[in-house]
Design an enzyme around this catalytic site. Structure first.
Site, PDB file in Angstrom:
ATOM      1  N   THR A 185      43.280  76.330  20.091  1.00  0.00           N
ATOM      2  CA  THR A 185      42.437  75.144  20.277  1.00  0.00           C
ATOM      3  C   THR A 185      43.169  73.977  19.617  1.00  0.00           C
ATOM      4  O   THR A 185      43.906  74.165  18.654  1.00  0.00           O
ATOM      5  CB  THR A 185      41.060  75.311  19.610  1.00  0.00           C
ATOM      6  N   GLU A 330      37.493  79.263  23.010  1.00  0.00           N
ATOM      7  CA  GLU A 330      36.955  80.468  22.355  1.00  0.00           C
ATOM      8  C   GLU A 330      36.080  81.301  23.280  1.00  0.00           C
ATOM      9  O   GLU A 330      35.696  82.414  22.937  1.00  0.00           O
ATOM     10  CB  GLU A 330      36.092  80.063  21.137  1.00  0.00           C
ATOM     11  N   LYS A 439      25.160  59.000  13.245  1.00  0.00           N
ATOM     12  CA  LYS A 439      23.991  59.191  12.383  1.00  0.00           C
ATOM     13  C   LYS A 439      23.495  57.825  11.922  1.00  0.00           C
ATOM     14  O   LYS A 439      24.096  57.181  11.081  1.00  0.00           O
ATOM     15  CB  LYS A 439      24.351  60.086  11.204  1.00  0.00           C
ATOM     16  N   TRP A 444      19.806  60.866  14.971  1.00  0.00           N
ATOM     17  CA  TRP A 444      21.062  61.049  15.689  1.00  0.00           C
ATOM     18  C   TRP A 444      21.081  60.267  16.993  1.00  0.00           C
ATOM     19  O   TRP A 444      20.102  60.232  17.732  1.00  0.00           O
ATOM     20  CB  TRP A 444      21.277  62.529  16.011  1.00  0.00           C
TER      21      TRP A 444
HETATM   22  P1  ADP Z   1      40.184  71.656  22.727  1.00  0.00           P
HETATM   23  O1  ADP Z   1      39.320  71.454  21.526  1.00  0.00           O
HETATM   24  O2  ADP Z   1      41.471  72.327  22.475  1.00  0.00           O
HETATM   25  O3  ADP Z   1      40.266  70.503  23.666  1.00  0.00           O
HETATM   26  P2  ADP Z   1      38.402  73.110  24.434  1.00  0.00           P
HETATM   27  O4  ADP Z   1      38.831  72.730  25.783  1.00  0.00           O
HETATM   28  O5  ADP Z   1      38.109  74.495  24.118  1.00  0.00           O
HETATM   29  O6  ADP Z   1      39.494  72.781  23.490  1.00  0.00           O
HETATM   30  O7  ADP Z   1      37.201  72.180  24.019  1.00  0.00           O
HETATM   31  C1  ADP Z   1      35.884  72.649  24.017  1.00  0.00           C
HETATM   32  C2  ADP Z   1      34.929  71.528  23.736  1.00  0.00           C
HETATM   33  O8  ADP Z   1      34.967  70.563  24.780  1.00  0.00           O
HETATM   34  C3  ADP Z   1      33.501  71.949  23.689  1.00  0.00           C
HETATM   35  O9  ADP Z   1      33.156  72.482  22.434  1.00  0.00           O
HETATM   36  C4  ADP Z   1      32.771  70.652  23.992  1.00  0.00           C
HETATM   37  O10 ADP Z   1      32.638  69.846  22.834  1.00  0.00           O
HETATM   38  C5  ADP Z   1      33.696  69.966  24.939  1.00  0.00           C
HETATM   39  N1  ADP Z   1      33.241  70.148  26.318  1.00  0.00           N
HETATM   40  C6  ADP Z   1      33.685  71.017  27.221  1.00  0.00           C
HETATM   41  N2  ADP Z   1      33.051  70.868  28.401  1.00  0.00           N
HETATM   42  C7  ADP Z   1      32.158  69.872  28.223  1.00  0.00           C
HETATM   43  C8  ADP Z   1      31.168  69.245  29.067  1.00  0.00           C
HETATM   44  N3  ADP Z   1      30.995  69.588  30.336  1.00  0.00           N
HETATM   45  N4  ADP Z   1      30.433  68.277  28.522  1.00  0.00           N
HETATM   46  C9  ADP Z   1      30.586  67.897  27.232  1.00  0.00           C
HETATM   47  N5  ADP Z   1      31.486  68.442  26.411  1.00  0.00           N
HETATM   48  C10 ADP Z   1      32.263  69.416  26.896  1.00  0.00           C
END
Ligand code: ADP
Length: 546
Positions: A185, A330, A439, A444
């Site tokens: 990640t 994950e 915040k 929020w």
């Molecule tokens: P990185 O952190 O490496 O970019 P990821 O692609 O695993 O990795 O990121 C996951 C995160 O992306 C999620 O925890 C969320 O915050 C955000 N995310 C993914 N898809 C969406 C979505 N459709 N809407 C809002 N947030 C999203």
């Protein structure tokens, strides 16, 4: 008493076997990194994947060894994945958009023994090679004619390398819980964290991904994963499309609007998936040229919240159904997809968009809950938001080397770091990443909701909202926008547009127009960089409060 059914381990290479046997002639078309379009099929990919496995073994690679890839989506990258999998080694996709030092950190952490890379990345690897002591050999995904002179250790052109073996190789059979792949990640704070997929989790995830209410891919689809294989396990598509026998169109290195459009149109793609920034470029191209996409049926939008305006344009102007999806590295990565249950299927217009803007419901295989900070479950009323937690057979139970393990809770749930609501029909909506939520006075404000609203304004191309320090309220929202070409806008014009659509106290305290918004290596708005840039920004409401 045990069941009397066969023990058939869920191994990823069985997917390419199935594709080669049942859908052997199905086309896999790629834009090669060298330039020309290349066509092959699943039967040939399996033959060459066997050579990859055999050749890796000759180089001393064994069960559990990590093999790095720094590569775009092409047929060769696919062969490499299946070759690695069929040997029992572990593919480790490295995101080339990371900073060079992060790439070095990740390769060292995973201890990649071989690095298989596209031509594009030879210069960056040459600069890093001194810092990559574990890498014994570099395989460049090209042929002898296009192989550059390079200082990389034991460098060889892929085509020459696999030509040294005959492909007489039996896939290895081992426990289905064996590691299959690794993906880090991005780690906006601290070091990146390694996620280790197993063969079992990948196979189950692929089956889950193909279910009709998820991605719903079939053998009749022509699938183009614009999402790179190095982003969150390619959202499963490198495994699920062959599993279903769907044709694959691989876009290579060119992800700009005209290039993506060219492949979508020419190869009559029916299904595609990528992050919103990619679709922004495509939609701009379509708008500028008046082109249409008559064959495209479904587009999956995920990785960041899909702006409402984007869903509407795809559906109303181009007749393409949008499936909004949420997930994480994950989670292999699919967590939820927004297909419409009968409860919502009859909705039209704005009411339908209200639902499609949610990130959807989890498929079988993903359990979901929202809790307060003390871990108490919160109601599914579509309003109460809390920490989003998940559990399932394709969800990580730990990070590689135990980094950041506080996210894995004793009841088996993983705390995603996202804040969300769930409605009575099980539709989840992301409010924010917990670190991005604003915040204000103990309450929020969702940056995602405000961004969504702002990009609905016809002059706005992209929008980001961050919290800026405020003496009275702690934080207040600042709206940062990039405008469409040759547009100007006033602060009041934007705020008037947003007024009445969110609670009054959610309205940003100020608006800044910028030329460009920075993005992470996976195409998300880089909030940390924006917060840094605007850390001394004085809101007009601060002056008023003083
Ligand atoms: P990185 O952190 O490496 O970019 P990821 O692609 O695993 O990795 O990121 C996951 C995160 O992306 C999620 O925890 C969320 O915050 C955000 N995310 C993914 N898809 C969406 C979505 N459709 N809407 C809002 N947030 C999203």
């Amino acid at each position: 008493m045990l069941g009397l059914m066969q023990d058939w381990p869920l191994l990823c290479h069985r997917i390419i076997d199935h594709a080669a046997t049942l859908h052997g002639a199905r086309q896999v078309i790629s834009r090669s990194v060298e330039g020309p379009i290349h066509a092959t099929d699943y039967a040939t990919i399996r033959t060459r994947a066997r050579k990859v496995a055999q050749r890796l073994e000759r180089d001393g690679i064994r069960l559990g060894d990590r093999v790095g890839t720094l590569a775009w989506n092409t047929w060769r990258h696919l062969e490499v994945w299946y070759g690695i999998l069929g040997l029992g080694a572990v593919y480790h996709t490295v995101n080339p958009r990371l900073f060079p030092d992060q790439i070095a950190w990740i390769v060292n952490d995973a201890q990649d023994r071989v690095m298989i890379a596209d031509l594009t990345f030879v210069p960056i690897l040459e600069k890093l090679a001194d810092k990559l002591p574990t890498v014994e050999r570099y395989v460049i995904l090209t042929d002898a004619n296009n192989m550059p002179a390079t200082t990389l250790r034991n460098a060889v052109a892929y085509e020459d390398w696999i030509a040294e073996v005959d492909g007489d190789f039996e896939w290895r059979v081992f426990d289905e819980n064996t590691a299959a792949g690794m993906c880090y990640t991005s780690g906006t704070t601290g070091h990146p964290k390694g996620v280790v997929y197993s063969h079992r989790s990948n196979v189950l995830h692929s089956m889950i991904a193909c279910m009709p209410d998820a991605m719903g891919i079939s053998s009749r689809d022509v699938v183009m994963p614009v999402v790179p294989m190095f982003h969150a396990n390619c959202w499963g598509i490198a495994l699920s499309a062959p599993m279903m026998g769907a044709a694959l169109i691989m876009p290579g290195a060119k992800l700009d609007g005209p290039s993506v459009y060219e492949l979508l149109a020419k190869y009559q793609v029916t299904f595609t998936a990528a992050v919103p920034t990619v679709w922004l470029m495509l939609l701009q191209h379509l708008e500028a040229t008046g082109a249409k996409l008559p064959d495209l049926k479904r587009v999956v939008i995920g990785g960041s919240a899909s702006p409402r305006a984007m869903i509407k344009t795809f559906q109303d102007v181009y007749g393409v159904e949008v499936v909004h999806a949420w997930g994480m590295t994950e989670m292999s990565p699919l967590g939820s997809l927004c297909s419409l249950k009968p409860e919502y299927a009859g909705l039209e217009g704005e009411a339908r968009l209200d639902i499609q803007q949610k990130q959807g419901h989890p498929p079988f295989g993903v359990e979901m809950k929202i809790t307060d900070d003390a871990g108490r479950e919160l109601p599914w009323d579509g309003k109460t938001f809390g920490r989003l937690k998940v559990r399932g057979p394709a969800v990580a139970r730990a990070y590689y080397k135990g980094e950041g393990d506080e996210a894995f809770e004793s009841d088996g749930f993983f705390d995603t770091g996202d804040v969300a609501t769930m409605d009575a029909n099980g539709y989840m909506q992301i409010t924010d990443r917990s670190k991005d939520v604003i915040k204000s006075g103990g309450e929020w404000i969702s940056s995602i909701d405000l961004e969504n609203l702002a990009v609905g304004h016809p002059k706005v191309l992209e929008a980001a909202v961050i919290g800026v320090r405020h003496p009275k309220w702690d934080e207040r929202p600042l709206l940062i926008v990039v405008l469409k070409k040759e547009q100007t806008v006033t602060k009041d014009e934007l705020l008037d547009f947003m007024r009445g659509k969110v609670a009054h106290w959610w309205l940003p305290d100020d608006v800044v127009v910028v030329d460009d918004i920075p993005h992470t290596a996976t195409g998300k708005i880089l909030k940390t960089a924006l917060r840094d840039r605007f850390k001394d920004y004085v809101l007009p409401t601060v002056q008023a409060a003083e």
